[in-house]
Design an enzyme around this catalytic site. Structure first.
Site, PDB file in Angstrom:
ATOM      1  N   ASP A   1       3.397 -16.009  20.346  1.00 26.29           N
ATOM      2  CA  ASP A   1       2.133 -16.063  19.352  1.00 26.29           C
ATOM      3  C   ASP A   1       2.931 -15.908  17.938  1.00 26.29           C
ATOM      4  O   ASP A   1       2.290 -16.275  16.863  1.00 26.29           O
ATOM      5  CB  ASP A   1       1.378 -14.693  19.273  1.00 26.29           C
TER       6      ASP A   1
ATOM      7  N   GLY B   1      -1.456 -17.393  13.638  1.00 23.03           N
ATOM      8  CA  GLY B   1      -1.564 -18.713  14.082  1.00 23.03           C
ATOM      9  C   GLY B   1      -2.723 -19.487  14.438  1.00 23.03           C
ATOM     10  O   GLY B   1      -3.123 -20.504  13.991  1.00 23.03           O
ATOM     11  N   LEU B   2      -3.398 -18.719  15.399  1.00 24.44           N
ATOM     12  CA  LEU B   2      -4.707 -19.287  15.785  1.00 24.44           C
ATOM     13  C   LEU B   2      -5.921 -19.190  14.736  1.00 24.44           C
ATOM     14  O   LEU B   2      -6.353 -20.294  14.699  1.00 24.44           O
ATOM     15  CB  LEU B   2      -5.335 -18.297  16.987  1.00 24.44           C
TER      16      LEU B   2
ATOM     17  N   ASP C   1       8.620  11.645 -24.476  1.00 25.52           N
ATOM     18  CA  ASP C   1       9.098  11.076 -23.221  1.00 25.52           C
ATOM     19  C   ASP C   1       9.099  12.068 -22.018  1.00 25.52           C
ATOM     20  O   ASP C   1       9.843  12.067 -21.206  1.00 25.52           O
ATOM     21  CB  ASP C   1      10.761  10.958 -23.693  1.00 25.52           C
TER      22      ASP C   1
END
Length: 522
Positions: A274, A409-410, A36
């Site tokens: 945009d 987007g474009l 541990d």
């Protein structure tokens, strides 16, 4: 208990380690076997801390179980005090050591050390890491904090930041600046950055700012009752939440709700021409409840996404998350099983995933854009730069972080118009990500009919050969499938294959594709 390859939260003693590591002058003695003892790796590698965490282990072995493990623990406490000379010691047991049922608190008290000893009793097999951090900080406050005279100037404590927290370092800086600009002094930031001496003067503040409910809500509730300090309920992640937070703080402090928004750019960036391609994008959120609830508000109200799924892994906050999900017309997913999360994502087919490091792995497998919004996180989410999630600068950072994985987007229009182009194709990925684009697959040569067969008898070209009754796609159907937007194409493929299997078909043609579409549209 179950075997898993991934867990969103560790056992409770990891939460206690996060509290201890964030503080100074406190040492944590952990009754634990050799297996541990992994705290050093967690904090020095993942968080890139420049020093080892203040944790000592008893590291008992199998042979010690036949003798006195209590003496092993007490010796570890003596050694830790003599070596580190802490202002206070915190003692507890790991999940494995809990099984031998040594009373770590009583054993430490019996040593009569000249410093306060904080006892931890963490139910390792019922609760997890965030509970461990929350409970540890509560016990530290109970042991060390006392009512005291208030500061002359209106002041507050900032509660909740810990080691290994998601952007906690920068969030504290951002919120401290915001509070100072309002004329409010910060008395203590705890647990991260505080010492036991600082905890003792928590009561001097007029109120508490609770940044991370998962790790400090119990302490905030205790301070409200014992130290007569109200605490904030709004977590300032996002523009709207930050403005609500400012109003709430101003009311508690009795000051004007003023703030400098000159650096805030997110609202205009989200509304600019945009960014119109962001509107309506389907997003799935998963993480700790605090960050998911805040992120859902940002996604819908500030960026214009459509929230199609949300959930959390910490069951302690299932109720507020379910209530928040209803506001979006959703049923919250409450689970700590990453496989259930992956199934939900596959079924919903979102365009963006906002989650933890595990959702990043899931997104990579499924080919879906992803951004990290919540712990647990990996090393890349502890950046060298200033990168808060809270306040107005945090809103700017969130916008950049969420938008970066998406195809702009474009470029989406170019993908639609020139789907077979060598540069703009689905496999290439967003052009702003860098790296080497995967070349577009060469058009598959159409199979020719056997000699002597008529055109009507010609077999349609097959995209892949069938083996042992496996369903295969004909080339014309595969080509038609590519006309479906890539973010829902996987779901369309699965539905069509399911439809074909139900109809006993082994080959999928264009007709099968459209029949399946009509079937599932009913």
């Amino acid at each position: 208990m179950k075997l898993t390859l991934w867990t969103y939260e560790g056992p409770p003693h990891v939460g206690a380690m996060r509290v201890a590591t964030g503080m100074t002058g406190l040492h944590y003695v952990l009754h634990a076997p050799q297996g541990d003892t992994y705290a050093d790796l967690l904090f020095t590698m993942i968080e890139r801390r420049g020093k080892r965490p203040p944790v000592s282990y008893t590291t008992f072995q199998a042979r010690d179980l036949g003798s006195d493990t209590a003496e092993v623990f007490q010796q570890a406490c003596r050694d830790a005090y003599e070596r580190f000379q802490p202002q206070a010691i915190m003692v507890g047991a790991s999940c494995t050591a809990e099984l031998i049922q040594d009373d770590t608190g009583g054993l430490a008290d019996a040593l009569s050390l000249p410093v306060p000893v904080v006892h931890l009793e963490l139910p390792s097999y019922q609760r997890k890491e965030n509970f461990g951090a929350d409970e540890s900080f509560l016990q530290i406050c109970r042991k060390l904090a006392k009512p005291t005279e208030r500061t002359a100037q209106v002041s507050c404590n900032i509660l909740g930041p810990t080691a290994l927290g998601f952007r906690h370092r920068d969030d504290v800086t951002e919120i401290t600046q915001l509070l100072n600009a309002m004329g409010i002094a910060v008395n203590v930031v705890a647990p991260m950055g505080s010492s036991p001496a600082d905890i003792a003067r928590l009561g001097a503040a007029h109120f508490n700012v609770l940044l991370y409910p998962e790790t400090a809500e119990s302490a905030a509730r205790w301070a409200e009752k014992t130290l007569k300090q109200p605490y904030t309920k709004v977590v300032p992640i996002g523009v709207g939440a930050t403005r609500d937070f400012i109003a709430e703080v101003a009311k508690l402090a009795g000051v004007e709700p003023k703030a400098d928004e000159s650096r805030l750019r997110q609202p205009w960036w989200s509304a600019s021409v945009d960014s119109t391609y962001l509107t309506g994008k389907r997003v799935f959120l998963f993480g700790d409840a605090t960050h998911v609830i805040a992120a859902a508000r940002i996604a819908r109200d500030e960026v214009g996404f459509e929230v199609v799924g949300m959930g959390c892994y910490n069951r302690e906050y299932a109720r507020p998350l379910r209530a928040a999900a209803k506001d979006y017309g959703l049923e919250a997913l409450i689970t700590d099983d990453y496989l259930e999360v992956e199934e939900a994502i596959q079924a919903l087919a979102p365009e963006l995933i906002l989650g933890t490091q595990m959702e990043r792995h899931i997104a990579k497998r499924l080919g879906i854009p992803c951004a990290v919004i919540s712990a647990p996180v990996h090393v890349q989410d502890f950046p060298a730069r200033y990168s808060p999630q809270m306040g107005f600068e945090g809103a700017n950072v969130i916008f950049d972080t969420w938008i970066h994985p998406l195809t702009m987007g474009l470029e989406e229009h170019l993908l639609t118009m020139f789907r077979e182009d060598f540069e703009f194709h689905d496999e290439a990925g967003p052009s702003h990500h860098g790296g080497k684009a995967v070349p577009a697959s060469a058009p598959r040569a159409e199979a020719t009919a056997d000699e002597g067969s008529t055109p009507e008898e010609a077999v349609p070209p097959v995209a892949a050969e069938a083996t042992s009754g496996e369903i295969v796609w004909l080339s014309d159907a595969e080509k038609e499938l590519k006309k479906i937007p890539f973010f829902v194409r996987g779901k369309a493929r699965r539905n069509t294959e399911k439809f074909a299997a139900e109809k006993g078909l082994t080959r999928i043609s264009i007709e099968t594709l459209y029949e399946a579409k009509a079937h599932y549209a009913r």
